[in-house]
Every structure is written in structure tokens, then in C-alpha cells.
Design a protein around this motif. Structure first.
Motif, PDB file in Angstrom:
ATOM      1  N   PHE A   1       0.821  -1.207   0.000  1.00 48.24           N
ATOM      2  CA  PHE A   1       0.000   0.000   0.000  1.00 48.24           C
ATOM      3  C   PHE A   1       0.855   1.258   0.000  1.00 48.24           C
ATOM      4  O   PHE A   1       0.448   2.294  -0.546  1.00 48.24           O
ATOM      5  N   ALA A   2       2.038   1.204   0.616  1.00 49.99           N
ATOM      6  CA  ALA A   2       2.938   2.356   0.575  1.00 49.99           C
ATOM      7  C   ALA A   2       3.385   2.640  -0.859  1.00 49.99           C
ATOM      8  O   ALA A   2       3.450   3.811  -1.277  1.00 49.99           O
ATOM      9  N   SER A   3       3.677   1.590  -1.611  1.00 43.13           N
ATOM     10  CA  SER A   3       4.041   1.776  -3.018  1.00 43.13           C
ATOM     11  C   SER A   3       2.889   2.383  -3.799  1.00 43.13           C
ATOM     12  O   SER A   3       3.085   3.268  -4.647  1.00 43.13           O
ATOM     13  N   LEU A   4       1.673   1.926  -3.525  1.00 41.09           N
ATOM     14  CA  LEU A   4       0.505   2.484  -4.188  1.00 41.09           C
ATOM     15  C   LEU A   4       0.319   3.954  -3.822  1.00 41.09           C
ATOM     16  O   LEU A   4       0.008   4.791  -4.683  1.00 41.09           O
ATOM     17  N   ALA A   5       0.540   4.284  -2.553  1.00 43.48           N
ATOM     18  CA  ALA A   5       0.376   5.670  -2.113  1.00 43.48           C
ATOM     19  C   ALA A   5       1.374   6.593  -2.795  1.00 43.48           C
ATOM     20  O   ALA A   5       1.019   7.688  -3.251  1.00 43.48           O
ATOM     21  N   LEU A   6       2.625   6.152  -2.897  1.00 42.02           N
ATOM     22  CA  LEU A   6       3.651   6.999  -3.514  1.00 42.02           C
ATOM     23  C   LEU A   6       3.500   7.045  -5.032  1.00 42.02           C
ATOM     24  O   LEU A   6       3.837   8.047  -5.659  1.00 42.02           O
ATOM     25  N   ALA A   7       2.999   5.961  -5.611  1.00 43.67           N
ATOM     26  CA  ALA A   7       2.836   5.932  -7.070  1.00 43.67           C
ATOM     27  C   ALA A   7       1.689   6.809  -7.540  1.00 43.67           C
ATOM     28  O   ALA A   7       1.630   7.161  -8.728  1.00 43.67           O
ATOM     29  N   THR A   8       0.782   7.168  -6.655  1.00 43.64           N
ATOM     30  CA  THR A   8      -0.367   7.989  -7.041  1.00 43.64           C
ATOM     31  C   THR A   8      -0.140   9.464  -6.742  1.00 43.64           C
ATOM     32  O   THR A   8      -1.094  10.243  -6.764  1.00 43.64           O
ATOM     33  N   GLU A   9       1.109   9.860  -6.457  1.00 42.26           N
ATOM     34  CA  GLU A   9       1.396  11.269  -6.224  1.00 42.26           C
ATOM     35  C   GLU A   9       1.099  12.069  -7.488  1.00 42.26           C
ATOM     36  O   GLU A   9       1.591  11.733  -8.568  1.00 42.26           O
ATOM     37  N   PRO A  10       0.286  13.119  -7.409  1.00 42.68           N
ATOM     38  CA  PRO A  10      -0.030  13.908  -8.608  1.00 42.68           C
ATOM     39  C   PRO A  10       1.183  14.704  -9.063  1.00 42.68           C
ATOM     40  O   PRO A  10       2.025  15.104  -8.240  1.00 42.68           O
TER      41      PRO A  10
ATOM     42  N   ASN B   1       8.912  11.158   3.948  1.00 43.58           N
ATOM     43  CA  ASN B   1      10.232  11.477   3.403  1.00 43.58           C
ATOM     44  C   ASN B   1      10.375  10.981   1.974  1.00 43.58           C
ATOM     45  O   ASN B   1      11.030  11.620   1.143  1.00 43.58           O
ATOM     46  N   ALA B   2       9.772   9.822   1.686  1.00 49.07           N
ATOM     47  CA  ALA B   2       9.903   9.225   0.356  1.00 49.07           C
ATOM     48  C   ALA B   2       9.151  10.025  -0.709  1.00 49.07           C
ATOM     49  O   ALA B   2       9.377   9.800  -1.900  1.00 49.07           O
ATOM     50  N   ARG B   3       8.276  10.943  -0.293  1.00 50.68           N
ATOM     51  CA  ARG B   3       7.561  11.776  -1.266  1.00 50.68           C
ATOM     52  C   ARG B   3       8.517  12.752  -1.960  1.00 50.68           C
ATOM     53  O   ARG B   3       8.272  13.154  -3.097  1.00 50.68           O
ATOM     54  N   LYS B   4       9.566  13.148  -1.269  1.00 53.30           N
ATOM     55  CA  LYS B   4      10.519  14.121  -1.809  1.00 53.30           C
ATOM     56  C   LYS B   4      11.918  13.517  -1.709  1.00 53.30           C
ATOM     57  O   LYS B   4      12.477  13.416  -0.625  1.00 53.30           O
ATOM     58  N   ILE B   5      12.469  13.117  -2.859  1.00 52.92           N
ATOM     59  CA  ILE B   5      13.750  12.398  -2.845  1.00 52.92           C
ATOM     60  C   ILE B   5      14.858  13.194  -3.516  1.00 52.92           C
ATOM     61  O   ILE B   5      15.950  12.670  -3.741  1.00 52.92           O
ATOM     62  N   HIS B   6      14.602  14.456  -3.834  1.00 50.66           N
ATOM     63  CA  HIS B   6      15.616  15.269  -4.508  1.00 50.66           C
ATOM     64  C   HIS B   6      16.061  16.440  -3.646  1.00 50.66           C
ATOM     65  O   HIS B   6      16.419  17.497  -4.158  1.00 50.66           O
ATOM     66  N   GLY B   7      16.013  16.263  -2.334  1.00 57.55           N
ATOM     67  CA  GLY B   7      16.515  17.294  -1.440  1.00 57.55           C
ATOM     68  C   GLY B   7      15.512  18.360  -1.062  1.00 57.55           C
ATOM     69  O   GLY B   7      15.885  19.352  -0.432  1.00 57.55           O
TER      70      GLY B   7
ATOM     71  N   PHE C   1       5.738  17.699   3.316  1.00 55.81           N
ATOM     72  CA  PHE C   1       4.281  17.685   3.432  1.00 55.81           C
ATOM     73  C   PHE C   1       3.610  18.507   2.325  1.00 55.81           C
ATOM     74  O   PHE C   1       2.384  18.607   2.293  1.00 55.81           O
ATOM     75  N   GLU C   2       4.395  19.091   1.458  1.00 58.11           N
ATOM     76  CA  GLU C   2       3.829  19.946   0.417  1.00 58.11           C
ATOM     77  C   GLU C   2       2.899  19.146  -0.494  1.00 58.11           C
ATOM     78  O   GLU C   2       3.285  18.131  -1.077  1.00 58.11           O
ATOM     79  N   GLY C   3       1.658  19.607  -0.618  1.00 62.78           N
ATOM     80  CA  GLY C   3       0.690  18.968  -1.494  1.00 62.78           C
ATOM     81  C   GLY C   3       0.209  17.615  -1.032  1.00 62.78           C
ATOM     82  O   GLY C   3      -0.378  16.868  -1.817  1.00 62.78           O
TER      83      GLY C   3
END
Length: 234
Positions: free
Chosen positions: A11-20, A103-109, A114-116
């Protein structure tokens, strides 16, 4: 482990894969064909969070009974009833994974992880659902999950330690990737490490330009086809 690996991670993979998508994607340079799948920045995040989580879990495992003044679960016989000690270790480990999903939502520094976040209801629903199921497992899982109910104070400590991964993520992001030359990339493109670094950078830049030009030409072709169809219809 089944709960963590099969259910939570899925489910974590599904959550991150659905990031707009965001407008920031338009400002990012295109990736070259020989770019590695896991960059140095991603490797820094992986190893950095692994250090924090392993240190914390091993600390709880070997001295947690002294920290919380509870019975030690390591010396219990094989068929002994579940212990508070191991339940705290398990609960903290799960909460670390849950908070690390932010943290995994933003991997480029990026700083604001929590943005968006509220723009993705699937992500919010999965996080909330995982937390609810984890509470049910701890309090009602019993022998099936080798858990015993925890007190409010123990829950607060588990949450506090889990939230620490967010603060640790800010610290990891503060370390410039250029300082970590010893980190190796992984995935496609690593076979080119035998080429001198300066020449390799030139090749990577060339690949990115070629990729951008290819997309531009593809767009021009689509525009020409569209205009021809409009002229035909007129």
C-alpha cells in the motif's frame, strides 16, 4: 513481518505511485538514457535512513527493557506469551516506516515533505488506514501477532521515535551529495564508470540534450499533423 512486507509496503508503493504531478517537474532537467536508476542522492537517502532505523531498533532490542522498565523479551522461552518489550520494538519499527513514507515523497533534497500531501487522497487514506490497523493489531492482535496492549505513555514514545525519522530526513537532506563521492550509483548506466569523469559528464549532458530534442521534434510533428487535419476539415 508479513504485515510489514506484504501489506504495508504494497500500500505504501501504491500511495507513492499515485502522487499527482507538480509544476516543479517542468523545471527539472530531462534524464539521459545512461542515467543510473538509483542516483547518489537516492543512495544517500537510503543509507541515511537505514542508519537511523537500524540504530534505533537495535537500541530498543538490546536496552529497551531498561529504558521502559519492563521485562526483557530476549530471554523468554520459545513458547512464552507475547512481551511488551518486543511489542514496542515492532510498533516503533512500523511507525518508522509510516512516517518515512512522507520522506519518500521528496527524494531530490526538497525540504517540505508535506507539500501537497492533501492533494493526494489515496496517500492520506492509506496512511490513516495503516495507522488504524496497526492500533488494532497491537491492542487486539494477541498471540496471532505476538503483541500485547501498550500503555498511553509507551504509545507516545513509539510515536515520538517514529517522528524522529522526519527530523533525521531533514538532516540527511542538509548533507550535500557532492561531499559523498564514495557513494556508488546503481541501475542502468553504471557500466560507464570506466570512462573518465569529465568525458562521462559530457556524454550525460549530450544524452539529456538529445532526449530533449527528440521530445521537441515529436511535439513539432504532432502540431504539424494537427494543423493538417484542421486544414483538411476546413
Amino acid at each position: 513481518m508479513l504485515w510489514v512486507n506484504l501489506i504495508m509496503d504494497t500500500f505504501a508503493s501504491l500511495a507513492l505511485a499515485t502522487e499527482p504531478p507538480t509544476e516543479a517537474l517542468l523545471l527539472r532537467n530531462p534524464y539521459g538514457r545512461n542515467k543510473p536508476l538509483i542516483s547518489r542522492t537516492m543512495m544517500k537517502n537510503i543509507l541515511g535512513h537505514a542508519v537511523y532505523q537500524l540504530t534505533l531498533i537495535f537500541t530498543l532490542l538490546f536496552v529497551g527493557e531498561k529504558m521502559f522498565d519492563i521485562d526483557c523479551g530476549r530471554n523468554a522461552p520459545l513458547h512464552a506469551p507475547p512481551s511488551e518489550h518486543y511489542t514496542i520494538v515492532f510498533n516503533t519499527f512500523v511507525l518508522l516506516q509510516i512516517f518515512n513514507e512522507f520522506n519518500a515523497r521528496k527524494i531530490h533534497g526538497e525540504r517540505n515533505v508535506f507539500e501537497g500531501v492533501f492533494n493526494n487522497p489515496i496517500f492520506c487514506s492509506i496512511i490513516l488506514g495503516t495507522l488504524i490497523v496497526q492500533v488494532l493489531i497491537v491492542h487486539f492482535g494477541g498471540k496471532a501477532f505476538s503483541c500485547v496492549p501498550l500503555t498511553l505513555e509507551q504509545w507516545l514514545w513509539c510515536i515520538f521515535l517514529g517522528l524522529g525519522s522526519l527530523l533525521w530526513g531533514q538532516l540527511v537532506s542538509s548533507v550535500p551529495t557532492s561531499w559523498l563521492k564514495f557513494l556508488k550509483t546503481a541501475g542502468h548506466g553504471t557500466q560507464q564508470e570506466e570512462i573518465p569523469e569529465e568525458e562521462l559528464e559530457e556524454l550525460k549532458d549530450k544524452d539529456e540534450i538529445d532526449h530533449a530534442e527528440m521530445e521537441l521534434r515529436r511535439g513539432q510533428v504532432l502540431w504539424c499533423r494537427s494543423l493538417n487535419r484542421i486544414q483538411t476539415q476546413v
